[in-house]
Enzyme design. Structure first.
Site, PDB file in Angstrom:
ATOM      1  N   ASP A 152      -3.191  49.972  65.396  1.00  0.00           N
ATOM      2  CA  ASP A 152      -3.758  48.692  66.588  1.00  0.00           C
ATOM      3  C   ASP A 152      -2.681  48.743  67.574  1.00  0.00           C
ATOM      4  OD1 ASP A 152      -5.969  48.307  64.811  1.00  0.00           O
ATOM      5  OD2 ASP A 152      -5.219  46.778  63.675  1.00  0.00           O
ATOM      6  N   ASP A 169      -5.145  46.146  57.376  1.00  0.00           N
ATOM      7  CA  ASP A 169      -4.393  45.554  58.215  1.00  0.00           C
ATOM      8  C   ASP A 169      -3.152  44.751  57.503  1.00  0.00           C
ATOM      9  OD1 ASP A 169      -5.870  46.193  60.476  1.00  0.00           O
ATOM     10  OD2 ASP A 169      -7.107  44.614  60.328  1.00  0.00           O
TER      11      ASP A 169
END
Length: 154
Positions: free
Chosen positions: A129, A111
């Site tokens: 995401d 991330d």
């Protein structure tokens, strides 16, 4: 075919950006883009959103495989003449595969998009995401439109 191309574009952008973060940043390093609002921060997640189910890779492999099969089935069966549905499913497919690749290769998800919204430090996320979230929102809009059409017909 268009919807699979959308998925491929998402997968490529997701994997390229994650590779750039892994190769060029230390874990935990943060680069301000807009101070106090937007950062590129190298982070890893062994779970799902907000770190839930951390370390349960078998669960993610199983669920993600089922989701991917379901999305491909829906694309093949229901998207003819339903462009919004197809785009939504293409975005969801790309996002699901993007994070699946990370879990299969790294046993964690990379991330890096770090946003602070009015003093709320939002959990760090990635392109996959984002693609999943936008796809789900578009799917919801499609469902609302379909519901409105059915009510009109009655």
């Amino acid at each position: 075919m268009l919807y699979y191309m959308i998925a491929l574009l998402i997968i490529a952008a997701d994997q390229l950006t994650k590779w750039l973060v892994v190769k060029n940043m230390e874990l935990g390093q943060s680069i301000p883009i807009i101070d106090q609002v937007f950062y590129i921060t190298s982070h890893r997640n062994t779970g799902a959103a907000w770190g839930i189910l951390a370390g349960q890779m078998w669960f993610f492999y199983l669920i993600t495989t089922a989701v991917i099969i379901g999305i491909v089935y829906y694309i093949q069966r229901y998207t003819k003449g339903q462009r919004l549905l197809g785009v939504a499913l293409g975005l969801m497919l790309g996002g699901a595969i993007g994070n699946f690749i990370d879990r299969a290769v790294r046993q964690e998800v990379v991330d890096f998009i770090h946003v602070i919204i009015v003093n709320y430090n939002y959990p760090i996320f990635n392109i996959a995401d984002s693609s999943l979230c936008v796809g789900v929102m578009l799917l919801f809009i499609q469902m609302l439109l379909d519901s409105g059409k059915k009510k009109k017909e009655q």
